[in-house]
Design an enzyme around this catalytic site. Structure first.
Site, short mmCIF file in Angstrom:
data_model
loop_
_atom_site.label_atom_id
_atom_site.label_comp_id
_atom_site.label_asym_id
_atom_site.label_seq_id
_atom_site.Cartn_x
_atom_site.Cartn_y
_atom_site.Cartn_z
N ARG A 37 -12.88 6.09 -0.17
CA ARG A 37 -12.49 7.26 0.49
C ARG A 37 -12.13 8.39 -0.23
O ARG A 37 -11.95 9.57 0.16
CB ARG A 37 -11.33 6.91 1.91
CG ARG A 37 -11.97 5.83 2.85
CD ARG A 37 -11.06 5.63 3.79
NE ARG A 37 -10.64 6.67 4.59
CZ ARG A 37 -9.64 6.83 5.60
NH1 ARG A 37 -8.91 5.77 5.79
NH2 ARG A 37 -9.46 7.87 6.55
N HIS A 92 -18.27 1.43 -4.73
CA HIS A 92 -17.59 2.67 -4.55
C HIS A 92 -17.06 2.84 -5.98
O HIS A 92 -15.66 3.35 -6.02
CB HIS A 92 -16.40 2.61 -3.54
CG HIS A 92 -17.19 2.36 -2.26
ND1 HIS A 92 -17.81 3.52 -1.74
CD2 HIS A 92 -17.24 1.27 -1.45
CE1 HIS A 92 -18.33 2.76 -0.35
NE2 HIS A 92 -17.99 1.67 -0.20
N PRO A 151 -2.38 1.05 0.82
CA PRO A 151 -1.71 0.12 -0.15
C PRO A 151 -0.22 0.39 0.16
O PRO A 151 0.23 1.62 0.18
CB PRO A 151 -1.89 0.21 -1.57
CG PRO A 151 -3.33 0.95 -1.52
CD PRO A 151 -3.37 1.72 -0.36
N GLU A 152 0.66 -0.50 0.39
CA GLU A 152 2.24 -0.13 0.24
C GLU A 152 2.94 -0.67 -1.13
O GLU A 152 2.07 -1.10 -1.88
CB GLU A 152 2.67 -1.23 1.36
CG GLU A 152 2.41 -0.92 2.87
CD GLU A 152 3.17 0.13 3.44
OE1 GLU A 152 4.23 0.44 2.92
OE2 GLU A 152 2.87 0.65 4.60
N ARG A 179 22.80 13.40 6.05
CA ARG A 179 21.71 14.07 6.69
C ARG A 179 21.63 13.68 8.07
O ARG A 179 22.05 12.81 8.64
CB ARG A 179 20.33 13.50 5.84
CG ARG A 179 20.29 13.69 4.57
CD ARG A 179 19.62 14.78 4.24
NE ARG A 179 18.30 15.17 4.57
CZ ARG A 179 17.24 14.67 3.66
NH1 ARG A 179 17.42 14.41 2.37
NH2 ARG A 179 15.93 15.01 4.03
#
Ligand SMILES: [Zn+2]
Length: 294
Positions: free
Chosen positions: A117, A95, A2-3, A159
Site C-alpha cells: 500500500r 510488491h 505492524p504494531e 493531562r
C-alpha cells in the site's frame, strides 16, 4: 498495521543480518516509498552506495540503520511494509519497491523493502546515525530501556484528555497502538475516557505496567521470527489474536466477569472494553446524556 513488538522483531532481525554489511547497489523500483527524500530516487541511491551499516535502531515504530558516515537510512513500515533479507537469487516479491545489494558480512544477500500500500517509506537522514532529527520529537516506548516511567506517570496525570487518547499520543509515549491500548486498559480496569488527571499515581503506574506487559507478551509470541533466515513482518498481528481480552471481541463475554464486551467508535477506529470492569467515568456519562448520544 505492524504494531511495535513486530517492528522490534524486524529491528532485531536487521541487527543480526545486516549490521556490518556494505551497500553495493541500490535499486529503487517505485518512487513513492522514497518520496520523503528531497533528492528523489537517484539521490537516495547515490547517498547510500558504499556506505557500511553500523547498527539497527528503533524509536517507536520508526527504524533506522546508522551508517559509517554519520547519516542513517530511516524507515517506517506504514500499513503493509516489510523489510526482508533475501538471497540475491530469490525471485522478486510482487510488491518489491527498493532493493539494496549487500557485500561484506551479508555478501550474496539483499535487503528488500516490500510494501503493497506504500504508506511506509525510506529516506536518508543526514546526520541521523544517533537519532534522526525527523523523529526526535517522538517519545520513547515502554520497551525502550531508557523510557522514564516516573516522568511518564507525572505527565499522564497532568493531562485532562481521556487516558486512551493519551496512550496513543506519540509525544507522550510511543508504540502503544490501538490494540495494545485497549488490552492495557482492560487489564487495568480503566475506561479509556477517564481523564489522565483523574488517575491516582498507583493507577497510572499499573496502567503503564500493563501496557509494557502486553507488548512484551506480543514480542515473545513473535519471537520465532528472530530465528528465521529472513527478517519479516507480514502486517498482521494474527499470532497475538488468541490472547486478546478486549480488542476485536465485541459481544463476546469478558474473560473476567462474563459481561459482553462493547465496541464504540474512537478516532475513526474502535475501542473495545468491558462495561462492567471498566466503568464509564461519571463526567463522560453526563456529557453523553446532555448531547443525547448515549
Ligand atoms: Zn468484565
Amino acid at each position: 498495521m505492524p504494531e511495535l513488538p513486530e517492528v522490534e522483531v524486524v529491528r532485531a532481525g536487521l541487527e543480526r543480518h545486516v549490521v556490518g554489511a556494505t551497500i553495493a547497489a541500490v535499486d529503487v523500483l517505485h518512487d513513492r516509498p522514497v518520496r520523503r527524500h528531497p533528492a528523489g530516487a537517484s539521490g537516495f541511491a547515490a547517498a547510500l552506495i558504499d556506505r557500511r551499516i553500523v547498527g539497527a535502531r528503533r524509536r517507536g515504530k520508526y527504524l533506522w540503520l546508522p551508517l559509517d558516515d554519520g547519516d542513517a537510512i530511516l524507515g517506517h513500515l506504514g500499513m503493509s511494509g516489510q523489510l526482508l533479507v533475501q538471497p540475491t537469487s530469490a525471485p522478486a516479491e510482487r510488491h518489491l519497491r527498493v532493493r539494496f545489494a549487500l557485500t561484506g558480512t551479508a555478501h550474496g544477500r539483499e535487503l528488500r523493502f516490500v510494501d503493497q500500500r506504500m504508506f511506509g517509506g525510506l529516506s536518508v537522514s543526514a546526520g541521523g546515525a544517533d537519532l534522526p532529527p525527523e523523529i526526535a520529537h517522538i517519545a520513547r516506548d515502554p520497551l525502550d530501556p531508557e523510557f522514564d516511567d516516573a516522568a511518564f506517570v507525572a505527565r499522564l496525570r497532568a493531562r485532562t484528555s481521556g487516558v486512551k487518547r493519551l496512550l496513543l499520543d506519540q509525544g507522550l509515549i510511543s508504540g502503544v497502538g490501538n490494540i495494545y491500548a485497549d488490552e492495557a486498559l482492560w487489564r487495568a480496569r480503566l475506561h479509556g475516557e477517564r481523564p489522565g488527571d483523574r488517575l491516582t499515581r498507583r493507577q497510572a503506574v499499573e496502567l503503564l505496567g500493563h501496557a509494557r506487559d502486553v507488548m512484551n507478551e506480543a514480542l515473545a509470541q513473535g519471537g520465532t521470527s528472530f530465528d528465521a533466515l529472513y527478517v519479516n513482518v507480514n502486517g498482521e498481528s494474527g499470532y497475538f489474536d488468541r490472547s486478546l481480552h478486549a480488542y476485536g471481541r465485541e459481544a463476546e463475554p469478558c474473560d473476567r466477569c462474563g459481561t459482553p464486551i462493547r465496541r464504540v467508535a474512537f478516532m475513526n477506529r474502535s475501542s473495545y472494553f468491558c462495561p462492567r470492569c471498566q466503568t464509564v467515568p461519571r463526567s463522560v456519562r453526563t456529557t453523553a446524556s446532555r448531547t443525547g448520544s448515549a
